[in-house]
Scaffold this active site. Structure first.
Site, mmCIF file in Angstrom:
data_model
loop_
_atom_site.group_PDB
_atom_site.id
_atom_site.type_symbol
_atom_site.label_atom_id
_atom_site.label_comp_id
_atom_site.label_asym_id
_atom_site.label_seq_id
_atom_site.Cartn_x
_atom_site.Cartn_y
_atom_site.Cartn_z
ATOM 1 N N LYS A 18 0.945 -1.024 0.234
ATOM 2 C CA LYS A 18 -0.207 0.132 0.296
ATOM 3 C C LYS A 18 0.917 1.456 -0.160
ATOM 4 O O LYS A 18 0.798 2.579 -0.637
ATOM 5 C CB LYS A 18 -0.978 0.100 1.447
ATOM 6 C CG LYS A 18 -2.382 0.528 1.139
ATOM 7 C CD LYS A 18 -3.742 0.804 2.021
ATOM 8 C CE LYS A 18 -2.676 0.953 3.255
ATOM 9 N NZ LYS A 18 -3.371 1.926 3.979
ATOM 10 N N SER A 19 1.647 1.530 1.373
ATOM 11 C CA SER A 19 2.295 2.270 1.197
ATOM 12 C C SER A 19 3.550 2.761 -0.368
ATOM 13 O O SER A 19 3.300 4.140 -0.936
ATOM 14 C CB SER A 19 3.838 1.739 2.220
ATOM 15 O OG SER A 19 3.244 2.194 3.206
ATOM 16 N N ARG B 15 2.946 5.955 -3.324
ATOM 17 C CA ARG B 15 3.614 6.543 -3.275
ATOM 18 C C ARG B 15 4.253 6.476 -5.521
ATOM 19 O O ARG B 15 4.869 7.207 -5.825
ATOM 20 C CB ARG B 15 5.116 6.383 -3.320
ATOM 21 C CG ARG B 15 5.425 6.812 -1.384
ATOM 22 C CD ARG B 15 5.682 6.008 -0.414
ATOM 23 N NE ARG B 15 6.326 6.974 0.741
ATOM 24 C CZ ARG B 15 5.313 6.045 1.848
ATOM 25 N NH1 ARG B 15 4.311 5.692 1.865
ATOM 26 N NH2 ARG B 15 5.429 7.085 3.430
ATOM 27 N N GLY C 106 -4.499 7.911 5.895
ATOM 28 C CA GLY C 106 -4.191 9.122 6.302
ATOM 29 C C GLY C 106 -2.648 10.117 5.859
ATOM 30 O O GLY C 106 -2.480 10.733 5.185
ATOM 31 N N ARG D 228 -8.733 12.644 12.067
ATOM 32 C CA ARG D 228 -6.527 12.564 12.777
ATOM 33 C C ARG D 228 -5.762 13.864 12.008
ATOM 34 O O ARG D 228 -6.393 14.522 11.642
ATOM 35 C CB ARG D 228 -5.961 11.717 11.561
ATOM 36 C CG ARG D 228 -7.056 9.923 12.085
ATOM 37 C CD ARG D 228 -6.592 8.868 11.008
ATOM 38 N NE ARG D 228 -5.051 8.695 11.008
ATOM 39 C CZ ARG D 228 -4.815 7.584 10.357
ATOM 40 N NH1 ARG D 228 -5.595 7.326 9.271
ATOM 41 N NH2 ARG D 228 -3.933 7.545 10.074
ATOM 42 N N SER E 269 7.197 9.846 11.677
ATOM 43 C CA SER E 269 6.669 9.880 10.775
ATOM 44 C C SER E 269 6.590 9.701 9.177
ATOM 45 O O SER E 269 7.433 10.862 8.819
ATOM 46 C CB SER E 269 5.348 10.145 11.165
ATOM 47 O OG SER E 269 4.521 10.816 10.343
ATOM 48 N N GLN F 252 4.853 9.605 6.685
ATOM 49 C CA GLN F 252 3.862 10.297 5.986
ATOM 50 C C GLN F 252 4.796 12.026 5.901
ATOM 51 O O GLN F 252 4.090 12.276 5.622
ATOM 52 C CB GLN F 252 2.865 10.280 6.967
ATOM 53 C CG GLN F 252 2.317 9.145 6.519
ATOM 54 C CD GLN F 252 0.567 8.676 7.217
ATOM 55 O OE1 GLN F 252 0.135 9.225 7.691
ATOM 56 N NE2 GLN F 252 -0.039 7.175 6.920
ATOM 57 N N ASP G 195 2.653 -0.612 12.635
ATOM 58 C CA ASP G 195 0.928 -1.551 11.363
ATOM 59 C C ASP G 195 0.874 -2.442 11.853
ATOM 60 O O ASP G 195 -0.490 -2.892 11.860
ATOM 61 C CB ASP G 195 1.223 -1.237 9.863
ATOM 62 C CG ASP G 195 1.465 0.594 9.271
ATOM 63 O OD1 ASP G 195 0.704 1.488 10.548
ATOM 64 O OD2 ASP G 195 1.734 0.310 8.493
ATOM 65 N N ARG H 37 -5.625 2.809 18.143
ATOM 66 C CA ARG H 37 -5.810 1.210 18.240
ATOM 67 C C ARG H 37 -5.274 0.679 19.582
ATOM 68 O O ARG H 37 -5.618 -0.580 19.950
ATOM 69 C CB ARG H 37 -3.939 0.554 17.039
ATOM 70 C CG ARG H 37 -4.700 0.439 15.645
ATOM 71 C CD ARG H 37 -4.129 0.363 14.510
ATOM 72 N NE ARG H 37 -4.758 1.058 13.277
ATOM 73 C CZ ARG H 37 -4.113 0.960 12.034
ATOM 74 N NH1 ARG H 37 -2.611 0.526 12.415
ATOM 75 N NH2 ARG H 37 -4.532 0.714 10.991
HETATM 76 C C1 S3P Z 1 2.942 5.245 6.114
HETATM 77 C C2 S3P Z 1 3.452 5.046 7.186
HETATM 78 C C3 S3P Z 1 3.044 5.430 8.749
HETATM 79 C C4 S3P Z 1 2.049 4.284 8.573
HETATM 80 C C5 S3P Z 1 1.104 3.805 7.609
HETATM 81 C C6 S3P Z 1 2.127 4.253 5.686
HETATM 82 C C7 S3P Z 1 3.068 5.683 5.172
HETATM 83 O O1 S3P Z 1 2.427 6.359 9.518
HETATM 84 O O2 S3P Z 1 1.544 3.509 10.370
HETATM 85 O O3 S3P Z 1 -0.374 3.076 7.748
HETATM 86 O O4 S3P Z 1 3.165 4.909 3.931
HETATM 87 O O5 S3P Z 1 4.376 6.516 4.972
HETATM 88 P P1 S3P Z 1 2.930 7.306 10.066
HETATM 89 O O6 S3P Z 1 4.201 8.054 9.217
HETATM 90 O O7 S3P Z 1 2.207 8.236 11.180
HETATM 91 O O8 S3P Z 1 3.912 6.956 11.061
#
Ligand code: S3P
Length: 434
Positions: free
Chosen positions: A25-26, A30, A97, A125, A169, A171, A317, A348
């Protein structure tokens, strides 16, 4: 697709054989965003087709990028770094998110206005963590008290950033790297704890120079990315449910194929191995810039564990399903420095605490920590709090519970693992929609 809200698991045979997990997914998020910033066609092979990633496709399409599905692939006709168009409607990041934070990095640097919103969970969030640093780059973002919807006003002057993130993070980091791509000066983005580096690896793969010194990323934007085909490995975060399923279910022996093994994501394998798990990587290779391989997992007796510090971001995760594994051990497991878990698709710590208690497990928590005393699972009706990873975790608990486990509100599984149900059934799990 999982189309029922409630799922019941009525035990399982041993889990056996080869298992195929959908794309990461990540990396898919991207790949779609960065391919849209390339000038020309990019084929993305085996991406994740799930609700979260479909929202990424739709948002990029609303920004003028042509994206088509071709069998199990996506073809993205990138517009180049200066080619995005003003959307004609609100952009909906759904439950994701990652999407909201990453795309805001792109939108904040554009000369047109946009609004990004999301579902109820996403609107709860924290977004201040990206709004503040983006403002220092010249962004003009109006939020709802630090939360979505985000109204991103047109930008006249943007500047580089020198930023150190206190929150572990990927993200936040990726949001700022994406924003820095639009600035013709050098930005320096640092993180106190290293997190997944898929954005950095993919940018380098697309020919963009990035200097990486320890946890510091130095990047100068304003350059076009080079079109190149991308292959996406399978998602270790989704594989984790089957890894732990096989570990806790007697006589299980599985091979999970083609899993992404980025070292910032393999904390779950390190920790389970320390707990006594029989896990082997039986084949290791590179997929583009990302390491990948096949994983063999055999049923094992697991010992409790104490975790805190840097390892947390390498398995953030996977914590819900790791809690299930710990709840099967004899002894007490303890997790600290896990406050970030409270800001995910659900809180969670709260969701897992409620569900584990219902299964008859002794648990306790503070704002930042969680303690689990292992025991035997009873059964019962567990609320997933509309959180995909909580739902999948309790379904796996149902593999070994004394009585059936019913998990409610499981539709959210579609955000990350739409064929979870059918992969479970093929593996021999007695799961039904009710
Ligand atoms: C992710 C980063 C993580 C993770 C999320 C996916 C990403 O979040 O929990 O499921 O793809 O960059 P955080 O950056 O908030 O830790």
């Amino acid at each position: 697709m999982v189309d029922s809200h409630n799922l019941i698991v009525n035990g399982s045979k041993k889990i056996f054989g080869e298992i195929y997990i959908p794309g990461d997914k990540s990396i898919t998020h991207r790949a779609i965003i960065l391919a849209s910033l390339c000038k020309g066609k990019v084929k993305i092979e085996s991406p994740l087709f799930s609700e979260d990633c479909n929202n990424t496709i739709q948002i990029m399409q609303s920004l003028g990028v042509r994206i088509t599905k071709d069998n199990n692939n996506l073809v993205v006709e990138g517009k180049g770094i200066n080619g995005l168009k003003k959307p004609t409607k609100k952009l909906d990041a759904g439950n994701s998110g990652t999407l909201m934070r990453l795309i805001t990095g792109v939108l904040a640097m554009q000369s047109f206005e946009s609004i990004v919103t999301g579902d109820k969970s996403l609107q709860g969030r924290p977004m201040e963590r990206i709004i503040e640093p983006l403002k220092s780059m010249g962004a003009n973002i109006i939020s709802n008290k630090g939360k979505a919807p985000l109204n991103i006003k047109p930008n006249k002057s943007i500047k580089s950033i020198l930023f150190c993130s206190e929150i572990a993070s990927a993200q936040i980091k990726s949001c700022l790297i994406l924003a820095a791509l639009f600035v013709n000066e050098q930005s320096v983005i640092e993180e106190i704890t290293s997190t997944r580096d898929h954005t950095e690896l993919l940018l380098e793969y697309f020919g963009h120079t990035i200097e990486r010194i320890n946890n510091k990323i130095i990047i100068t934007g304003g350059k076009d990315l080079k079109c190149k085909q991308i292959l996406i490995p399978s998602d270790i975060s989704s594989a984790a449910f089957f890894i732990i399923g096989a570990l806790i279910k007697k006589d299980s022996n599985i091979i999970i194929k083609n899993i992404g093994l980025n070292p910032h994501r393999t904390g779950i394998l390190e920790v389970l191995t320390k707990m006594g798990a029989d896990i082997k990587i039986i084949n290791k290779y590179m997929i583009g810039a990302e390491p990948a391989g096949d994983i063999q997992v055999k049923h094992s007796k697991l010992e409790p564990i104490k975790l805190s510090g840097e390892i947390i971001s390498k398995l953030i995760d996977e914590l819900p399903i790791l809690f299930i594994a710990c709840a099967t051990c004899s002894g007490v497991s303890e997790f600290s420095n896990i406050k970030e878990l409270r800001y995910k698709e659900s809180d969670r710590i709260k969701s897992m605490e409620a569900g584990l208690r219902k299964l008859g497990i002794e648990v306790s928590s503070t704002e930042n920590s969680f303690k689990i005393k292992g025991g035997k699972f009873g059964g019962g009706i567990i609320d997933s709090f509309n959180d995909h990873r909580v739902a999948m975790s309790f379904i796996i608990a149902g593999l070994i519970s004394a009585k059936p486990v019913t998990v409610t509100n499981t539709l959210n599984i579609n955000t990350s693992f739409p064929n979870f149900y059918s992969v479970l059934r093929e593996a021999g799990v007695e799961i039904y929609r009710i």
